[in-house]
Design an enzyme around this catalytic site. Structure first.
Site, PDB file in Angstrom:
ATOM      1  CB  THR A 209      -0.932   0.016   1.228  1.00 22.21           C
ATOM      2  OG1 THR A 209      -1.668  -1.200   1.287  1.00 22.21           O
ATOM      3  CG2 THR A 209      -1.904   1.184   1.146  1.00 22.21           C
TER       4      THR A 209
ATOM      5  CG  ASP B  94      -4.445  -9.336   8.441  1.00 19.89           C
ATOM      6  OD1 ASP B  94      -3.690  -8.971   9.369  1.00 19.89           O
ATOM      7  OD2 ASP B  94      -4.677  -8.641   7.439  1.00 19.89           O
TER       8      ASP B  94
ATOM      9  CE  LYS C  37     -12.283  -0.787  24.620  1.00 23.70           C
ATOM     10  NZ  LYS C  37     -11.468  -1.640  25.510  1.00 23.70           N
TER      11      LYS C  37
ATOM     12  NE  ARG D  69     -41.164  -7.953  -4.319  1.00 28.25           N
ATOM     13  CZ  ARG D  69     -42.278  -8.407  -4.892  1.00 28.25           C
ATOM     14  NH1 ARG D  69     -43.287  -7.587  -5.111  1.00 28.25           N
ATOM     15  NH2 ARG D  69     -42.390  -9.677  -5.227  1.00 28.25           N
ATOM     16  CE1 TYR D  70     -44.297 -11.150   0.150  1.00 29.15           C
ATOM     17  CE2 TYR D  70     -44.268  -8.933  -0.742  1.00 29.15           C
ATOM     18  CZ  TYR D  70     -44.674 -10.245  -0.824  1.00 29.15           C
ATOM     19  OH  TYR D  70     -45.447 -10.667  -1.883  1.00 29.15           O
TER      20      TYR D  70
ATOM     21  CG  HIS E  21     -47.079 -24.120  -1.665  1.00 26.51           C
ATOM     22  ND1 HIS E  21     -46.969 -22.774  -1.416  1.00 26.51           N
ATOM     23  CD2 HIS E  21     -48.193 -24.269  -2.421  1.00 26.51           C
ATOM     24  CE1 HIS E  21     -47.985 -22.134  -1.990  1.00 26.51           C
ATOM     25  NE2 HIS E  21     -48.731 -23.011  -2.606  1.00 26.51           N
TER      26      HIS E  21
END
Length: 509
Positions: A35, A124, A136, A212-213, A273
């Site tokens: 990095t 890691d 924290k 949606r539900y 079903h």
């Protein structure tokens, strides 16, 4: 004092524009390894963590950020004078923003032939520790683990500062991320050690979509996937056409997929079903689907269809004539796709049914979970026990094995009537077995003559067999094991009916 940011990411998506934005806001950036190298190459001012800690990384990078100069800067409470005084005495600069994502443990263990040593090396340690420290102390430290949050965070910083609520939301995301990471590692070790009944169970799932539900409109719901499981899973299907899947769609689609995966020959399964209403096998997918449709042309309306072979033009023409919610297949020809996509609402899912990796079955109960192995139980003709005087004919045996594959996926108590490579009657979820048989036999009607019957569990009394014989059934497959098995055998012998035992039941609750 300039604000300080710590950036150390394995996934470098979006990190350069974000870091440039921080530099423009006069952030002092510290970083590590690859990095740091990328930031410097892009002309972004940054210094190595070792310049801050005054301690070179050791053990091939295993130890580099585990240092008071880092974790003191992360954990010091800004509203605690004692904490801030201790930082000052030890010449530690507070760290105000952390951007970290972790070694790719998941990607590592998914590689073919990965060794135990490679997997362990990609666990890691420093990353999760920094994330947890920052999360924290989120009131004073902004912490990011997801590139999707870079733009909104940078925009807020450019306008002033993130709100307490925004920081708390990001911290919650961090703890979910590290919990997910640790759960995958724990699961890997459990598999490595062949531990199937551990003292605690930590599961992790990744969100596929909000729904949606749930089963009903007043129930909130979402769809999550096991991040490790590959192959035949609705969570891994590619949707080619149609509306988003609903909660009930996903349940039914999973049931259809599990049934069709039982077959090597061309097969078609229709589900309503979570129970099969029609199953057929044939020389072609088109022929198999015709049989599945003819098994119950009424119940298939509004159903889910799964096929284990490519959908061609002939099959698509049949499918197009029926109202179906979903069609699942390994592939669709261009002609088939063009025909089926003319129907606006039908969902088309592309998913190979031959790549199978069966996970544990997990079922929620109030306040707990039930966990069991997947019911992968299959049986061959050689493993059957003939209980009656007459053995099944070759044709009967073929249909008995076919019916046994189907009854495994029918809700208990379960009875399946089959003939000519198709189901002709299904009795599901009844409180007594003879009730399930009556439903299946009534659906089969006159076709029951010469058909076979499969039962998911043994017959505690001969009434089911008597009903089957009266309807014209000529062969029965059942687990056996009842104290009164001989009663059923005697009835079969009296009517020259063949019965075989599997010594295996398939309860499905």
């Amino acid at each position: 004092m300039m604000p300080r940011a710590l950036i150390s990411v394995s996934d470098k998506t979006g990190i350069i524009p974000f870091a440039k934005g921080l530099a423009e806001l006069n952030y002092d950036i510290i970083s590590t390894g690859g990095t740091l190298k990328q930031l410097l190459e892009e002309g972004i001012p940054a210094v190595a963590v070792s310049d801050v800690t005054k301690f070179d990384e050791i053990m091939d990078g295993r130890v580099k950020t585990l240092h008071p100069a880092i974790h003191g800067g992360l954990l010091a409470r800004r509203d605690d004078e004692s904490h801030m005084q201790q930082l000052k005495e030890r010449d530690i600069t507070p760290i105000d923003l952390v951007v970290v994502n972790l070694y790719p443990f998941k990607n590592t263990i998914e590689k073919p032939g990965v060794t135990e040593a490679d997997a362990i090396e990609n666990i890691d340690i420093g990353g999760p520790t920094m994330l947890r420290s920052a999360a924290k102390n989120f009131a004073g430290v902004t912490v990011l683990v997801d590139p999707e949050d870079y733009d909104a965070t940078l925009s807020a910083l450019q306008q002033g500062e993130l709100s307490y609520e925004a920081k708390r939301r990001l911290a919650g995301k961090v703890f979910r991320h590290t919990a997910n990471y640790d759960a995958m590692i724990a699961s890997y070790f459990a598999e490595l050690n062949e531990e199937h009944d551990t003292e605690t169970l930590t599961l992790t799932y990744e969100k596929v979509q909000s729904l949606r539900y749930g089963e009903n409109p007043h129930q909130a719901a979402a769809f999550y996937k096991d991040p490790i499981v590959k192959g035949a899973s609705i969570a891994n299907a590619k949707q080619l056409h149609g509306k988003e899947l609903s909660y009930n769609n996903i349940q039914d689609a999973n049931a259809a997929l599990e049934i069709v995966m039982e077959f090597q020959e061309p097969a078609a399964v229709a589900v309503k079903h979570m129970n099969p209403c029609g199953v057929g096998i044939g020389e072609t997918i088109s022929n198999a689907f015709r049989k599945a449709f003819e098994a119950d042309p009424t119940s298939i309306f509004g159903g889910i269809v799964a096929l284990n072979g490519e959908v061609d033009k002939d099959t698509a023409l049949q499918l197009k004539e029926i109202f179906l919610e979903i069609v699942i297949a390994p592939s669709f020809t261009e002609e088939a796709l063009a025909l089926l996509t003319e129907k606006k609402n039908i969902r088309l899912l592309e998913l190979a049914a031959d790549a199978i990796q069966q996970p544990k079955k997990v079922v929620s109960v109030s306040g707990g979970l039930l966990v069991q192995d997947y019911d992968a139980g299959a049986i061959t003709e050689a493993e059957l026990t003939v209980a009656t005087d007459r053995k099944p004919t070759e044709e009967e045996m073929k249909n008995l094995l076919f019916a046994w594959k189907v009854v495994k996926h029918v809700k208990s108590n379960a009875i399946v009537i089959a003939k000519d490579d198709q189901t002709i009657g299904v009795g599901a979820g009844q409180m007594n077995r003879v009730g399930a048989a009556k439903i299946a036999l009534e659906q089969a009607g006159e076709k029951a003559a010469g058909a076979v019957l499969a039962s998911d569990a043994f017959f505690p009394m001969p009434d089911t067999v008597e009903a089957a014989i009266k309807a014209g059934v000529t062969a029965v497959i059942q687990p056996g094991g009842s104290k009164r098995d001989e009663d059923s055998v005697a009835v079969c012998n009296a009517h020259n009916i063949a019965m075989v035992y599997t010594d295996m039941r398939h309860f499905k609750h």
